[in-house]
Design a protein around this motif. Structure first.
Motif, mmCIF file in Angstrom:
data_model
loop_
_atom_site.group_PDB
_atom_site.id
_atom_site.type_symbol
_atom_site.label_atom_id
_atom_site.label_comp_id
_atom_site.label_asym_id
_atom_site.label_seq_id
_atom_site.Cartn_x
_atom_site.Cartn_y
_atom_site.Cartn_z
ATOM 1 N N PHE A 172 0.878 -1.293 0.049
ATOM 2 C CA PHE A 172 0.091 -0.037 0.030
ATOM 3 C C PHE A 172 0.972 1.348 0.132
ATOM 4 C CE2 PHE A 172 -2.331 3.706 1.752
ATOM 5 C CZ PHE A 172 -3.714 3.065 1.698
ATOM 6 N N ILE A 173 0.672 2.094 -0.855
ATOM 7 C CA ILE A 173 1.479 3.280 -0.929
ATOM 8 C C ILE A 173 0.753 4.349 -0.657
ATOM 9 C CG2 ILE A 173 2.753 4.953 -2.513
ATOM 10 C CD1 ILE A 173 4.027 2.221 -2.345
ATOM 11 N N ALA A 174 1.267 5.041 0.534
ATOM 12 C CA ALA A 174 0.475 6.358 1.327
ATOM 13 C C ALA A 174 1.342 7.786 0.773
ATOM 14 C CB ALA A 174 0.544 6.286 2.596
ATOM 15 N N THR A 175 0.665 8.795 0.393
ATOM 16 C CA THR A 175 1.242 10.027 -0.233
ATOM 17 C C THR A 175 0.648 11.051 0.613
ATOM 18 O OG1 THR A 175 -0.407 10.106 -1.980
ATOM 19 C CG2 THR A 175 1.691 8.955 -2.432
ATOM 20 N N THR A 176 1.339 12.069 0.502
ATOM 21 C CA THR A 176 1.036 13.421 1.242
ATOM 22 C C THR A 176 1.030 14.580 0.086
ATOM 23 O OG1 THR A 176 1.485 12.863 3.218
ATOM 24 C CG2 THR A 176 1.102 15.130 2.895
ATOM 25 N N ASP A 177 0.089 15.083 -0.720
ATOM 26 C CA ASP A 177 0.024 16.117 -1.730
ATOM 27 C C ASP A 177 1.116 15.804 -2.700
ATOM 28 O OD1 ASP A 177 -1.626 17.489 -0.284
ATOM 29 O OD2 ASP A 177 -0.350 18.355 1.023
ATOM 30 N N GLY A 178 1.087 14.775 -3.168
ATOM 31 C CA GLY A 178 1.975 14.184 -4.326
ATOM 32 C C GLY A 178 3.551 13.853 -3.807
ATOM 33 N N TRP A 179 3.565 13.973 -2.687
ATOM 34 C CA TRP A 179 4.955 13.342 -1.922
ATOM 35 C C TRP A 179 4.967 12.060 -1.604
ATOM 36 C CZ3 TRP A 179 9.231 16.635 -2.445
ATOM 37 C CH2 TRP A 179 9.145 17.804 -2.535
ATOM 38 N N PHE A 180 5.817 11.186 -1.646
ATOM 39 C CA PHE A 180 5.820 9.782 -1.050
ATOM 40 C C PHE A 180 5.886 9.908 0.414
ATOM 41 C CE2 PHE A 180 8.519 6.143 0.434
ATOM 42 C CZ PHE A 180 7.310 5.180 0.381
ATOM 43 N N ARG A 181 4.951 9.359 1.071
ATOM 44 C CA ARG A 181 4.910 9.216 2.452
ATOM 45 C C ARG A 181 5.634 8.205 3.133
ATOM 46 N NH1 ARG A 181 -0.287 10.321 6.100
ATOM 47 N NH2 ARG A 181 0.606 10.362 7.988
ATOM 48 N N GLU A 182 4.955 7.080 2.609
ATOM 49 C CA GLU A 182 5.435 5.500 3.217
ATOM 50 C C GLU A 182 4.595 4.261 2.409
ATOM 51 O OE1 GLU A 182 4.169 5.793 7.491
ATOM 52 O OE2 GLU A 182 2.021 5.211 6.914
ATOM 53 N N ALA A 183 5.502 3.338 2.604
ATOM 54 C CA ALA A 183 5.089 2.043 2.125
ATOM 55 C C ALA A 183 4.357 1.270 3.283
ATOM 56 C CB ALA A 183 5.988 1.321 1.278
ATOM 57 N N ARG A 184 3.157 0.813 3.145
ATOM 58 C CA ARG A 184 2.457 -0.033 4.161
ATOM 59 C C ARG A 184 2.420 -1.368 3.679
ATOM 60 N NH1 ARG A 184 -1.987 4.480 5.601
ATOM 61 N NH2 ARG A 184 -0.480 6.171 6.211
ATOM 62 N N LEU A 185 2.891 -2.399 4.126
ATOM 63 C CA LEU A 185 3.401 -3.728 3.732
ATOM 64 C C LEU A 185 2.385 -4.637 4.537
ATOM 65 C CD1 LEU A 185 7.152 -3.910 3.548
ATOM 66 C CD2 LEU A 185 5.488 -2.793 1.969
ATOM 67 N N CYS A 186 1.309 -5.353 3.928
ATOM 68 C CA CYS A 186 0.248 -6.152 4.415
ATOM 69 C C CYS A 186 1.198 -7.594 4.957
ATOM 70 C CB CYS A 186 -0.651 -6.439 3.953
ATOM 71 S SG CYS A 186 -1.517 -4.947 3.558
ATOM 72 N N TYR A 187 0.602 -8.147 5.984
ATOM 73 C CA TYR A 187 1.261 -9.242 6.513
ATOM 74 C C TYR A 187 -0.431 -9.907 7.370
ATOM 75 C CZ TYR A 187 5.973 -7.906 6.060
ATOM 76 O OH TYR A 187 7.036 -7.584 5.649
ATOM 77 N N SER A 188 -0.110 -11.396 7.367
ATOM 78 C CA SER A 188 -1.117 -11.878 8.036
ATOM 79 C C SER A 188 -0.939 -11.858 9.675
ATOM 80 C CB SER A 188 -1.101 -13.667 7.737
ATOM 81 O OG SER A 188 0.187 -14.048 8.169
ATOM 82 N N LYS A 189 -1.868 -12.661 10.369
ATOM 83 C CA LYS A 189 -1.932 -12.632 11.638
ATOM 84 C C LYS A 189 -0.478 -13.183 12.341
ATOM 85 C CE LYS A 189 -5.459 -13.664 13.766
ATOM 86 N NZ LYS A 189 -6.871 -14.134 14.178
ATOM 87 N N ASP A 190 0.071 -14.229 11.469
ATOM 88 C CA ASP A 190 1.209 -14.958 11.712
ATOM 89 C C ASP A 190 2.377 -14.541 11.031
ATOM 90 O OD1 ASP A 190 0.413 -16.080 9.459
ATOM 91 O OD2 ASP A 190 0.769 -17.922 10.017
#
Length: 248
Positions: free
Chosen positions: A200-218
């Motif tokens: 998941f790529i999060a941005t702020t006003d066109g600037w790269f903010r962070e990458a949110r990587l998804c993981y299972s419960k384990d």
């Protein structure tokens, strides 16, 4: 023959002497040196906003939020430590936090509020991963209390995932080719087994903010169940390292 053996021994001895350890307080992080401040102290616990407390939401999966530190320093968002994170070091990718997520738009938060203060040894140990005492305290209080019994257990799990993650060189992406898709591809290329639809790529006003990587419960990489944030085609800007001005 003896001269050859003596010469080989001398060569090995000189090589060993050249491997001098880094000075105390210096830690190697992804090819750069992180200075652990000698006067580093934990942040104070705080009372969370009542409308953010959600202690009854079951955990469905986890997210590892990997942020671009210069953008946090530029914007003043996500609890950057201006003194240590933004002025003293030149961080690139850092760990925002490990987040338990719910199955819908409600997520477990502040499950044992207020979260007790983090011991100074723990703050120092994980500073080069999450270089802000205020952010560490927030992540433990808001997220860690919803799945772990202590800040040590929470940050140890986060550090295990952080250390096993290969950090891509985002600055190597040409500015005219910097898109959300290019950043997504960089994380996937550096980490075989990480699904492209798990970034998941999060941005702020066109600037790269962070990458949110998804993981299972384990803690296995998985597809993000609620979209991927910025679409592949979205053009992005990357705040340069060394940015110390905040735009608050």
């Amino acid at each position: 023959m003896r001269r050859l053996i003596a010469s080989a021994f001398l060569t090995l001895l000189l090589a060993a002497c050249d491997r001098t350890p880094p000075p105390a307080g210096l830690v190697e992080v992804a090819g750069a040196t992180c200075t652990v401040p000698s006067d580093l102290r934990p942040a104070r616990p705080y009372a969370p906003p009542a409308d953010e407390v959600a202690a009854d939401v079951p955990i469905a999966f986890n997210m590892l939020a990997v942020s671009w530190s210069p953008q946090a320093c530029r914007s003043g968002k996500d609890y950057p430590d201006e003194r240590y994170q933004c002025a003293q070091n030149r961080f690139g990718l850092t760990l925002h936090g490990l987040w338990p997520n719910g199955s819908d738009n409600r997520h477990p938060r502040y499950c044992a509020a207020p979260g007790p203060a983090i011991p100074v040894e723990t703050v120092r140990k994980h500073f080069c991963m999450t270089p802000s005492p205020s952010l560490q305290q927030h992540e433990w209080a808001a997220h860690g209390t919803c799945g772990w019994d202590s800040p040590e257990a929470y940050f140890e799990q986060a550090a295990k995932m952080w250390d096993s993650l290969n950090k891509p060189d985002l600055e190597a992406i040409p500015a005219n080719r910097l898109t959300a898709g290019a950043v997504r591809d960089a994380f996937v290329a550096a980490n075989p087994g990480l699904p492209r639809d798990g970034v998941f790529i999060a941005t702020t006003d066109g600037w790269f903010r962070e990458a949110r990587l998804c993981y299972s419960k384990d803690y296995r990489p998985m597809r993000c169940p609620r979209g991927l944030g910025a679409p592949d085609r979205e053009r992005l800007k990357l705040t340069p390292r060394g940015e110390t001005q905040t735009a608050r």
